[in-house]
Design an enzyme around this catalytic site. Structure first.
Site, PDB file in Angstrom:
ATOM      1  N   LYS A  62       0.841  -1.200   0.000  1.00 53.25           N
ATOM      2  CA  LYS A  62       0.000   0.000   0.000  1.00 53.25           C
ATOM      3  C   LYS A  62       0.874   1.247   0.000  1.00 53.25           C
ATOM      4  O   LYS A  62       1.869   1.324   0.729  1.00 53.25           O
ATOM      5  CB  LYS A  62      -0.920  -0.016   1.225  1.00 53.25           C
ATOM      6  CG  LYS A  62      -1.943   1.123   1.256  1.00 53.25           C
ATOM      7  CD  LYS A  62      -2.867   0.995   2.463  1.00 53.25           C
ATOM      8  CE  LYS A  62      -3.904   2.106   2.513  1.00 53.25           C
ATOM      9  NZ  LYS A  62      -4.796   1.994   3.692  1.00 53.25           N
ATOM     10  N   SER A 106      -9.711   2.190   2.937  1.00 54.71           N
ATOM     11  CA  SER A 106      -8.930   2.970   1.993  1.00 54.71           C
ATOM     12  C   SER A 106      -7.984   2.140   1.129  1.00 54.71           C
ATOM     13  O   SER A 106      -7.489   2.600   0.117  1.00 54.71           O
ATOM     14  CB  SER A 106      -8.109   4.015   2.748  1.00 54.71           C
ATOM     15  OG  SER A 106      -7.171   3.384   3.628  1.00 54.71           O
ATOM     16  N   SER A 146      -9.689  -0.207   7.097  1.00 52.40           N
ATOM     17  CA  SER A 146      -9.147  -0.099   5.746  1.00 52.40           C
ATOM     18  C   SER A 146      -8.441  -1.339   5.226  1.00 52.40           C
ATOM     19  O   SER A 146      -8.122  -1.414   4.043  1.00 52.40           O
ATOM     20  CB  SER A 146      -8.183   1.094   5.663  1.00 52.40           C
ATOM     21  OG  SER A 146      -8.877   2.294   5.871  1.00 52.40           O
TER      22      SER A 146
END
Length: 494
Positions: free
Chosen positions: A81, A156, A180
């Protein structure tokens, strides 16, 4: 190539060790899949092909020389990420204000991945500064759910989850501030874990809300997730919030759970998190079937009351913006990142204002404004201070619950993946999507989302959330692996 990219990480690692397949072959197959499919899914913001292949070649060299490998996942590639700093590729956090920015150092988590011999394929898409539940808030465009291209992959960290579901990577890393990791896992039929707060270093994790953020592992199976968890967890003296405690044996727990025996395990169903307004009937049906499966495995199931969970959403969306308004003050156009209007005629304050106006997206600006208001002198006690008191009560609810049960369960999300654009203009509806996941972040406890099948409403994935006390992450893996084994394989997205 199809066999390689669809294999689980544990199988690939075993094949690398006995020279049945090389890390270079696996990494190249993943890179080919990214090249072939990412125009459709947009899971990646940056692909580091040369760096990944170099890391894979180093593992292959160790195997050829008969040297011991640095970890149980050595040679198995991973998607990272884009909120963890990397010295050899950009770290944008999905924001224009950090477009093209390269960190001078690796995050501790990044360094541990490299030390474990895990090639990093690249950086995945995310909501800007991890603020969002759909990956639509990325300044670089949304990620699409491989299960249905008109649906969101969650957020997210939707990029990491989509990369797993699209077989672009067998492993991924996310960060979890209010769900997330777990929420995208639920929407893409993958496995995601939020470890106990402080057990995975936040050094080099670009902060959204420092008391809530936690990096964690993602994969397509519970065992793979456990193997990755073992690599990244552990005390870090450079992180002031790092817990100096022994990491639970999550791999051993996953292997034990796969036998499918949960006799003696006490499972609590959280009354506040399974039903009521906003829950999709198909999600509730899937959850009820999962609870029945846990009972069939020998678990003792009972209902548990956590009364202050009803106020968790309100407390979270005061605490998080307050921390955001403080953390994002560092993006001031002076030290790093975007700078707008610096033509020699404007003051530093004007340049800062122009830069932040151009560099931050609407959701980030919204949360900065809410947080600044909540922390202002006239409203601090009425809002932020009260929210922190509710946070304490939520933690006490969980502590009380764990006196009678070993783990708690709920749906991971109230509905399946919603359509792209459906909630963009309705922030409250977007915030409600985190209803089931955010209490654990407020308490600092650990949680897992494991696939629980497809909704009869729309055929989209549903996740079962398993929750455990702080430093009892191994319980997640035992229960998750047992449920996974009993559930059997799911159809894949592609």
């Amino acid at each position: 190539m199809t066999d390689i990219i669809r294999s689980d990480a544990a199988t690939l690692a075993a094949k690398i060790a006995i020279k049945e397949v090389s890390s270079t072959e696996i990494t190249r197959a993943c890179l080919d899949q990214i090249e072939a499919t990412d125009e459709t899914y947009h899971a990646f913001l940056h692909v580091a092909a040369d760096e990944a292949l170099a890391a894979a070649a180093a593992v292959d060299k160790q195997v050829a020389a008969g040297e011991p490998l640095p970890s149980a996942l050595a040679g198995v590639p991973l998607a990272l990420k884009d909120v963890f700093t990397t010295s050899d590729m950009p770290t944008t956090c999905g924001s224009k204000i950090l477009e093209g920015w390269r960190s001078p150092y690796d995050a501790t988590l990044t360094a541990r991945l490299r030390a474990a011999g895990i090639p990093i394929l690249g950086k995945t898409n995310m909501d800007e500064f991890a603020m969002g539940s759909s990956t639509e808030n990325s300044a670089y465009g949304p990620t699409r759910n491989p299960w249905n291209l008109d649906r969101v992959p969650g957020g997210s960290g939707g990029g990491s989850a989509a990369a797993l579901a699209a077989f672009q990577a067998p492993l991924a890393i996310g960060s979890d501030t209010g769900g997330s990791i777990r929420q995208p896992a639920a929407l893409t039929a993958t496995v995601g874990v939020k470890p106990t707060y402080g057990t995975v270093s936040r050094y080099g994790l670009v902060a959204c809300a420092s008391s809530l953020d936690q990096g964690g592992p993602c994969a397509r199976t519970v065992l793979d997730t456990a193997l990755l968890h073992q690599v990244i967890a552990g005390h870090d003296p450079r992180d002031s919030t790092s817990v100096d405690a022994e990491v639970p044996d999550v791999v051993g727990a996953a292997r034990a759970g796969a036998v499918g025996d949960l006799r003696g395990v006490r499972v609590g169903v959280v009354r506040q998190l399974h039903g009521g307004e906003g829950y999709q009937p198909g999600v509730l049906a899937s959850f009820e079937a999962a609870v029945e499966q846990l009972t069939a495995l020998g678990a003792e199931v009972s209902e548990v009351d956590c009364p202050h969970f009803d106020h968790a959403l309100a407390a979270y969306y005061l605490i998080l913006p307050s921390e955001v308004s403080s953390n994002l003050a560092r993006f001031d156009a002076m030290r790093y990142g975007l700078r707008v209007g610096d033509d020699g005629t404007r003051s530093a304050e004007e340049v800062m204002a122009m830069t932040r106006a151009a560099g931050f997206g609407p959701e980030v600006k919204r949360r900065i404004m809410i947080g600044t208001y909540a922390l202002s002198a006239g409203y601090y006690d009425a809002y932020y201070n009260q929210a922190q008191k509710v946070r304490t009560l939520i933690a006490r609810d969980l502590d009380a619950a764990y006196r009678s049960v070993d783990v708690l369960v709920s749906p991971t999300t109230p509905t399946t993946a919603f359509r792209l654009g459906e909630k963009v203009d309705d922030p409250l509806a977007m915030y409600l999507f985190d209803l089931c996941t955010l209490p654990l972040n407020l308490a600092g406890h650990c949680g897992m989302s494991v696939p629980s099948g497809l909704s009869p409403d729309d055929g989209l994935p549903v996740g079962l959330q398993i929750m455990a006390p702080a430093l009892a992450d191994d319980r997640l893996y035992r229960v998750g692996a047992a449920y996974e084994a009993a559930r059997g394989p799911l159809l894949s997205a592609i």
